[in-house]
Design a protein around this motif. Structure first.
Motif, PDB file in Angstrom:
ATOM      1  N   GLU A   1      -5.108   3.317   2.093  1.00 24.73           N
ATOM      2  CA  GLU A   1      -4.781   2.486   0.938  1.00 24.73           C
ATOM      3  C   GLU A   1      -4.742   1.010   1.328  1.00 24.73           C
ATOM      4  OE1 GLU A   1      -3.749   1.870  -3.126  1.00 24.73           O
ATOM      5  OE2 GLU A   1      -4.256   3.770  -2.147  1.00 24.73           O
ATOM      6  N   ALA A   2      -4.223   0.720   2.514  1.00 22.00           N
ATOM      7  CA  ALA A   2      -4.114  -0.665   2.978  1.00 22.00           C
ATOM      8  C   ALA A   2      -5.458  -1.230   3.418  1.00 22.00           C
ATOM      9  CB  ALA A   2      -3.113  -0.753   4.123  1.00 22.00           C
ATOM     10  N   GLY A   3      -6.421  -0.337   3.739  1.00 21.57           N
ATOM     11  CA  GLY A   3      -7.724  -0.801   4.211  1.00 21.57           C
ATOM     12  C   GLY A   3      -7.669  -1.406   5.594  1.00 21.57           C
ATOM     13  N   LEU A   4      -6.747  -0.905   6.424  1.00 20.71           N
ATOM     14  CA  LEU A   4      -6.570  -1.435   7.769  1.00 20.71           C
ATOM     15  C   LEU A   4      -6.834  -0.343   8.794  1.00 20.71           C
ATOM     16  CD1 LEU A   4      -3.237  -3.398   7.165  1.00 20.71           C
ATOM     17  CD2 LEU A   4      -5.545  -4.371   7.327  1.00 20.71           C
ATOM     18  N   SER A   5      -6.901  -0.752  10.044  1.00 22.63           N
ATOM     19  CA  SER A   5      -7.093   0.227  11.108  1.00 22.63           C
ATOM     20  C   SER A   5      -5.775   0.928  11.406  1.00 22.63           C
ATOM     21  CB  SER A   5      -7.585  -0.471  12.381  1.00 22.63           C
ATOM     22  OG  SER A   5      -6.559  -1.292  12.917  1.00 22.63           O
ATOM     23  N   VAL A   6      -5.883   2.075  12.072  1.00 20.84           N
ATOM     24  CA  VAL A   6      -4.685   2.817  12.469  1.00 20.84           C
ATOM     25  C   VAL A   6      -3.775   1.942  13.319  1.00 20.84           C
ATOM     26  CG1 VAL A   6      -3.849   4.765  13.833  1.00 20.84           C
ATOM     27  CG2 VAL A   6      -5.832   5.059  12.330  1.00 20.84           C
ATOM     28  N   GLY A   7      -4.367   1.252  14.296  1.00 27.03           N
ATOM     29  CA  GLY A   7      -3.583   0.405  15.192  1.00 27.03           C
ATOM     30  C   GLY A   7      -2.882  -0.719  14.475  1.00 27.03           C
ATOM     31  N   ALA A   8      -3.554  -1.294  13.461  1.00 24.63           N
ATOM     32  CA  ALA A   8      -2.958  -2.412  12.722  1.00 24.63           C
ATOM     33  C   ALA A   8      -1.715  -1.970  11.979  1.00 24.63           C
ATOM     34  CB  ALA A   8      -3.986  -2.993  11.751  1.00 24.63           C
ATOM     35  N   VAL A   9      -1.755  -0.773  11.373  1.00 24.75           N
ATOM     36  CA  VAL A   9      -0.603  -0.286  10.624  1.00 24.75           C
ATOM     37  C   VAL A   9       0.532   0.100  11.573  1.00 24.75           C
ATOM     38  CG1 VAL A   9       0.245   1.553   9.122  1.00 24.75           C
ATOM     39  CG2 VAL A   9      -1.954   0.447   8.633  1.00 24.75           C
ATOM     40  N   TYR A  10       0.212   0.816  12.644  1.00 19.84           N
ATOM     41  CA  TYR A  10       1.259   1.266  13.563  1.00 19.84           C
ATOM     42  C   TYR A  10       1.862   0.109  14.356  1.00 19.84           C
ATOM     43  CZ  TYR A  10       0.786   6.249  12.697  1.00 19.84           C
ATOM     44  OH  TYR A  10       0.818   7.491  12.108  1.00 19.84           O
ATOM     45  N   ARG A  11       1.207  -1.021  14.377  1.00 12.58           N
ATOM     46  CA  ARG A  11       1.797  -2.205  15.010  1.00 12.58           C
ATOM     47  C   ARG A  11       3.065  -2.634  14.276  1.00 12.58           C
ATOM     48  NH1 ARG A  11      -1.064  -8.201  15.606  1.00 12.58           N
ATOM     49  NH2 ARG A  11       0.698  -9.213  16.668  1.00 12.58           N
ATOM     50  N   TYR A  12       3.090  -2.394  12.964  1.00 12.40           N
ATOM     51  CA  TYR A  12       4.219  -2.829  12.144  1.00 12.40           C
ATOM     52  C   TYR A  12       5.196  -1.700  11.836  1.00 12.40           C
ATOM     53  CZ  TYR A  12       1.421  -7.006  11.380  1.00 12.40           C
ATOM     54  OH  TYR A  12       0.690  -8.163  11.563  1.00 12.40           O
ATOM     55  N   PHE A  13       4.662  -0.497  11.669  1.00 10.73           N
ATOM     56  CA  PHE A  13       5.495   0.647  11.290  1.00 10.73           C
ATOM     57  C   PHE A  13       5.096   1.849  12.132  1.00 10.73           C
ATOM     58  CE2 PHE A  13       5.124  -2.081   7.554  1.00 10.73           C
ATOM     59  CZ  PHE A  13       6.460  -2.306   7.251  1.00 10.73           C
TER      60      PHE A  13
ATOM     61  N   ALA B   1       0.831  -1.202   0.000  1.00  7.22           N
ATOM     62  CA  ALA B   1       0.000   0.000   0.000  1.00  7.22           C
ATOM     63  C   ALA B   1       0.870   1.259   0.000  1.00  7.22           C
ATOM     64  CB  ALA B   1      -0.929  -0.001   1.214  1.00  7.22           C
ATOM     65  N   ALA B   2       1.933   1.238   0.805  1.00 11.94           N
ATOM     66  CA  ALA B   2       2.834   2.394   0.862  1.00 11.94           C
ATOM     67  C   ALA B   2       3.509   2.617  -0.488  1.00 11.94           C
ATOM     68  CB  ALA B   2       3.875   2.177   1.952  1.00 11.94           C
ATOM     69  N   ARG B   3       3.934   1.539  -1.136  1.00  9.62           N
ATOM     70  CA  ARG B   3       4.568   1.680  -2.456  1.00  9.62           C
ATOM     71  C   ARG B   3       3.613   2.346  -3.441  1.00  9.62           C
ATOM     72  NH1 ARG B   3       6.403  -3.599  -1.288  1.00  9.62           N
ATOM     73  NH2 ARG B   3       8.666  -3.697  -0.990  1.00  9.62           N
ATOM     74  N   ARG B   4       2.365   1.905  -3.435  1.00  6.85           N
ATOM     75  CA  ARG B   4       1.390   2.507  -4.361  1.00  6.85           C
ATOM     76  C   ARG B   4       1.223   3.995  -4.072  1.00  6.85           C
ATOM     77  NH1 ARG B   4      -1.224  -2.454  -3.240  1.00  6.85           N
ATOM     78  NH2 ARG B   4      -2.662  -1.474  -1.773  1.00  6.85           N
ATOM     79  N   CYS B   5       1.145   4.341  -2.803  1.00  7.59           N
ATOM     80  CA  CYS B   5       0.998   5.756  -2.434  1.00  7.59           C
ATOM     81  C   CYS B   5       2.235   6.564  -2.836  1.00  7.59           C
ATOM     82  CB  CYS B   5       0.778   5.883  -0.929  1.00  7.59           C
ATOM     83  SG  CYS B   5      -0.837   5.317  -0.347  1.00  7.59           S
ATOM     84  N   PHE B   6       3.404   6.009  -2.566  1.00  4.79           N
ATOM     85  CA  PHE B   6       4.641   6.729  -2.877  1.00  4.79           C
ATOM     86  C   PHE B   6       4.816   6.892  -4.380  1.00  4.79           C
ATOM     87  CE2 PHE B   6       6.533   4.993   1.320  1.00  4.79           C
ATOM     88  CZ  PHE B   6       6.013   6.072   2.025  1.00  4.79           C
ATOM     89  N   ARG B   7       4.453   5.861  -5.140  1.00  3.63           N
ATOM     90  CA  ARG B   7       4.550   5.980  -6.597  1.00  3.63           C
ATOM     91  C   ARG B   7       3.582   7.046  -7.117  1.00  3.63           C
ATOM     92  NH1 ARG B   7       4.711  -0.054  -6.800  1.00  3.63           N
ATOM     93  NH2 ARG B   7       6.848  -0.661  -7.255  1.00  3.63           N
ATOM     94  N   ARG B   8       2.423   7.084  -6.532  1.00  2.37           N
ATOM     95  CA  ARG B   8       1.372   7.985  -7.010  1.00  2.37           C
ATOM     96  C   ARG B   8       1.644   9.430  -6.591  1.00  2.37           C
ATOM     97  NH1 ARG B   8      -2.707   4.924  -5.391  1.00  2.37           N
ATOM     98  NH2 ARG B   8      -2.946   5.928  -3.367  1.00  2.37           N
TER      99      ARG B   8
END
Length: 201
Positions: free
Chosen positions: A40-52, A19-26
């Motif tokens: 873009e990832a269709g995830l919750s805030v907590g789900a994304v911040y768990r990884y990054f 999702a990040a790659r698509r955003c960065f390319r765009r």
């Protein structure tokens, strides 16, 4: 409560990176926010911040993924047995680069990484370390070519390797920015320049 499998965790992390790659390319690095990636990832805030924990972590992770394939290829070219002639090694490298310079390839993102490294000291250190390693692969190629009599015995292998490596990002940048030249045309030009300096094919 069942434990989440390693496969699930890896897949979720990859989903966020894609999702990040698509955003960065765009939109580019600066115009992309963490919220853009979350949407873009269709995830919750907590789900994304768990990884990054930040956009910086996303950029760094993508930068690492950008170089993985190239590093593997360059290492293979440098250690091939029997040693590859320089033109053959460059031919294989250019084929790989061409495959990664389209809209879905890694090199459009690499250009953004280069630009971002000018303002981000941590990313600059990463880029310098990686590209120094890339250059060292081409120094090995030059030394082996020298041993095979392809380069003059008194040639500076460090300098020759640095110039040979410079051929690669030069080609990638032209492909990303202008769509050309094609690998054969570029390699023909490199061959002509090497031949003019007495390098044997």
């Amino acid at each position: 409560m069942p434990r989440v499998s390693e496969e699930h965790l890896a897949a979720r992390r990859q989903q966020i990176l894609d999702a990040a790659r698509r955003c960065f390319r765009r939109n580019g690095f600066h115009a992309t926010s963490m919220q853009d990636v979350i949407n873009e990832a269709g995830l919750s805030v907590g789900a994304v911040y768990r990884y990054f924990g930040s956009k910086h972590e996303l950029v760094t992770s993508i930068a690492e993924s950008v170089v993985d394939g190239a590093d593997e290829l360059f290492a293979t070219l440098a250690t091939a047995e029997p040693p590859l002639p320089l033109i053959d090694a460059l031919d294989r490298a250019l084929e790989f680069i061409e495959s990664q310079t389209g809209p879905d390839g890694v090199f459009p993102l690499a250009v953004q990484v280069w630009a971002e490294s000018l303002r981000d000291p941590a990313l600059a250190e990463f880029v310098a370390r990686v590209y120094s390693r890339f250059r060292s692969r081409f120094v090995v190629l030059a030394r082996r070519a020298q041993q095979a009599g392809e380069l003059p015995a008194d040639a500076d292998a460090e300098a020759a390797g640095a110039v040979l490596f410079g051929v690669i990002p030069g080609f990638a940048l032209q492909r990303v920015l202008t769509g050309g030249p094609d690998p054969k045309t570029y390699l023909d030009g490199v061959t002509a320049l090497l031949a003019s300096q007495g390098v044997r094919k």
